[in-house]
Design an enzyme around this catalytic site. Structure first.
Site, PDB file in Angstrom:
ATOM      1  N   ILE A   1      32.805  39.721  43.849  1.00 14.43           N
ATOM      2  CA  ILE A   1      32.881  38.272  44.110  1.00 14.43           C
ATOM      3  C   ILE A   1      32.984  37.975  45.608  1.00 14.43           C
ATOM      4  CG2 ILE A   1      34.205  36.170  43.655  1.00 14.43           C
ATOM      5  CD1 ILE A   1      35.105  37.546  40.998  1.00 14.43           C
TER       6      ILE A   1
ATOM      7  N   ASN B   1      44.274  45.039  34.540  1.00 14.96           N
ATOM      8  CA  ASN B   1      45.111  45.811  35.467  1.00 14.96           C
ATOM      9  C   ASN B   1      46.452  45.108  35.664  1.00 14.96           C
ATOM     10  OD1 ASN B   1      44.903  43.895  37.777  1.00 14.96           O
ATOM     11  ND2 ASN B   1      42.741  44.379  37.556  1.00 14.96           N
TER      12      ASN B   1
HETATM   13  O1  C5P Z   1      36.477  47.186  46.333  1.00 14.89           O
HETATM   14  P1  C5P Z   1      37.859  46.687  46.067  1.00 14.89           P
HETATM   15  O2  C5P Z   1      38.051  46.219  44.661  1.00 14.89           O
HETATM   16  O3  C5P Z   1      38.944  47.592  46.510  1.00 14.89           O
HETATM   17  O4  C5P Z   1      37.951  45.416  47.022  1.00 14.89           O
HETATM   18  C1  C5P Z   1      39.027  44.553  47.003  1.00 14.89           C
HETATM   19  C2  C5P Z   1      38.624  43.210  47.525  1.00 14.89           C
HETATM   20  O5  C5P Z   1      37.398  42.796  46.950  1.00 14.89           O
HETATM   21  C3  C5P Z   1      39.622  42.156  47.146  1.00 14.89           C
HETATM   22  O6  C5P Z   1      39.560  41.143  48.132  1.00 14.89           O
HETATM   23  C4  C5P Z   1      39.086  41.652  45.814  1.00 14.89           C
HETATM   24  O7  C5P Z   1      39.515  40.340  45.535  1.00 14.89           O
HETATM   25  C5  C5P Z   1      37.586  41.710  46.050  1.00 14.89           C
HETATM   26  N1  C5P Z   1      36.786  41.997  44.861  1.00 14.89           N
HETATM   27  C6  C5P Z   1      35.995  41.010  44.323  1.00 14.89           C
HETATM   28  N2  C5P Z   1      35.187  41.277  43.248  1.00 14.89           N
HETATM   29  C7  C5P Z   1      35.161  42.510  42.697  1.00 14.89           C
HETATM   30  C8  C5P Z   1      35.986  43.519  43.234  1.00 14.89           C
HETATM   31  C9  C5P Z   1      36.780  43.228  44.305  1.00 14.89           C
HETATM   32  O8  C5P Z   1      36.016  39.883  44.830  1.00 14.89           O
HETATM   33  N3  C5P Z   1      34.386  42.739  41.665  1.00 14.89           N
END
Ligand code: C5P
Length: 407
Positions: free
Chosen positions: A314, A215
């Site tokens: 994560i 991305n």
């Molecule tokens: O669900 P979304 O991707 O919108 O959430 C964003 C938040 O979750 C951010 O803090 C991002 O760093 C974290 N995130 C993560 N691992 C993922 C997806 C998002 O830590 N696989």
């Protein structure tokens, strides 16, 4: 008029003066710093001496003014390395566009630039220049570079300029600058002794040896947070996906590529941390299989499909811990119903705090140097207006430091 309290008693301030009409205000600045008890050594560039004579500053500071890098007599009195070590703060006021460019480039071709390279003291810059020069992308990039390295930027203010223009570029008034210096020496670092882990940038999910899914995340917000947490006294580990950014000085950086690798690094680092900030744009899915060889086009088909599997979340994994759970902060980059979606994410991922931003807004979010966010936790929300990511990061870190429980 009463004498101000000696709030800067025996603080060692090296005042750098570069070429600009605002240099006349620096004479008053020396007085205000001295009134508060500071010891002041003045360094002038050749340009500064065209505007105001060193003798003025010698009289006001009570010390000989330093102007030359290669003057044997001056070096014998106090050599430039000695001067660089002496300073607790280097304040350059006015800081011209030229000085900002030189410092950003790491030049050492006169006394002031050499001192800045040789010194480990905090660097504060009070820019002063024509509004078009301040707005120029070259100056903006230099300011960004310097801020990422931890330099403080005080001003400029906007208003009418000596050249007749109106706009940003006026040096802050001596009073305001003296107040900033006081604030700097007063502030005890809010995250002193804390361990902070920050994920930043995108992840890359390999399809085969040459292709990946990813991305547009630039990593700028996460890197700015790392620098701000460091400035607040924290020990910072930055877990970075593939980005094109310099590591903030003093920050430990772990480079990763895919989400699984980022998760493993984050889980390991989080064991020892007090605050975990998930600022990375982790890919939601990865290819179910990574081909060992480059995937070939199938000649007889106009379409193809890709099997994907979900990546682990994560930040939610860290927030779900029963033991060794740090204060956990996430980001929500949204294009609609920003607050509603962010609140939902705060709960679903069990976060302590979430930073919501509208990435559809112009001049905000991904890849931009600026951002406007709303911070949400169980108690409510507060909006932080659009600002440089470096400034916003300092505000966010201050807010997080206030809310994270003291361990
Ligand atoms: O669900 P979304 O991707 O919108 O959430 C964003 C938040 O979750 C951010 O803090 C991002 O760093 C974290 N995130 C993560 N691992 C993922 C997806 C998002 O830590 N696989």
């Amino acid at each position: 008029m009463s004498t101000p309290a000696p709030t800067l008693s025996r603080k060692r301030i090296l005042l750098g003066i570069s070429g600009g009409i605002a240099a006349y205000k620096s004479a008053d600045l020396v007085r205000r710093l001295k009134e508060r008890g500071a010891e002041v050594q003045v360094v002038m560039t050749a340009g500064a001496q065209e505007f105001i004579r060193p003798l003025t500053f010698q009289a006001l500071s009570g010390n000989p003014v330093h102007t030359d890098l290669l003057d044997p007599a001056a070096e014998a009195a106090m050599g430039h390395i000695e001067l660089a070590k002496w300073a607790e703060l280097i304040l350059i006021a006015p800081a011209s566009a030229q000085v900002l460019a030189k410092l950003a480039g790491g030049f050492a071709d006169d006394l002031l630039s050499t001192l800045c390279l040789a010194s480990e003291a905090k660097l504060a810059l009070a820019p002063a220049m024509n509004q078009a020069m301040w707005r120029h992308p070259a100056t903006a990039a230099n300011v960004q570079t310097l801020a990422t390295r931890g330099a403080l930027l005080w001003g400029p203010a906007a208003g009418s300029q000596a050249c007749g223009d109106v706009g940003p570029g006026r040096m802050l008034e001596p009073d305001t600058l003296a107040a900033e210096v006081e604030k700097l020496f007063r502030a005890s670092p809010s995250l002193a002794g804390k361990q902070v882990v920050i994920t930043a940038g995108p992840t890359r999910e390999a399809l085969d040896p040459v292709r990946f899914l990813s991305n547009h995340s630039s990593g700028k917000m996460g890197f700015a947070l790392a620098a701000a947490a460091r400035d607040a006294g924290a020990e910072v580990t930055l877990i970075a996906g593939p980005v094109n950014l310099a590591t903030p000085a003093g920050v430990k950086r772990i480079d990763v590529t895919g989400a699984l690798e980022m998760r493993d690094a984050a889980e390991r680092a989080a064991d020892l941390c007090d605050i975990f900030i998930g600022a990375a744009a982790v890919a939601d899915f990865r290819p179910a299989q990574v081909a060992e060889q480059k995937i070939k086009k199938t000649a007889d088909s106009d379409s193809d499909s890709l099997a994907l599997v979900k990546n682990p979340d994560i930040v939610a994994g860290i927030a779900a811990r029963r033991q060794r759970r740090p204060f956990t902060v996430g980001f929500a980059a949204e294009t609609e119903k920003v607050l509603e979606h962010a609140r939902d994410k705060l709960q679903r991922k069990n976060l302590d705090l979430i930073v919501a931003n509208d990435v559809s807004a112009e001049d905000s979010g991904f890849n931009s140097d600026r951002n406007a966010v709303t911070v949400i936790d169980a108690a409510g929300s507060s909006a932080l207006p659009a600002a440089l990511k470096t400034e916003l990061a300092a505000q966010l870190i201050a807010l997080i430091a206030e809310r994270a429980p003291v361990k």
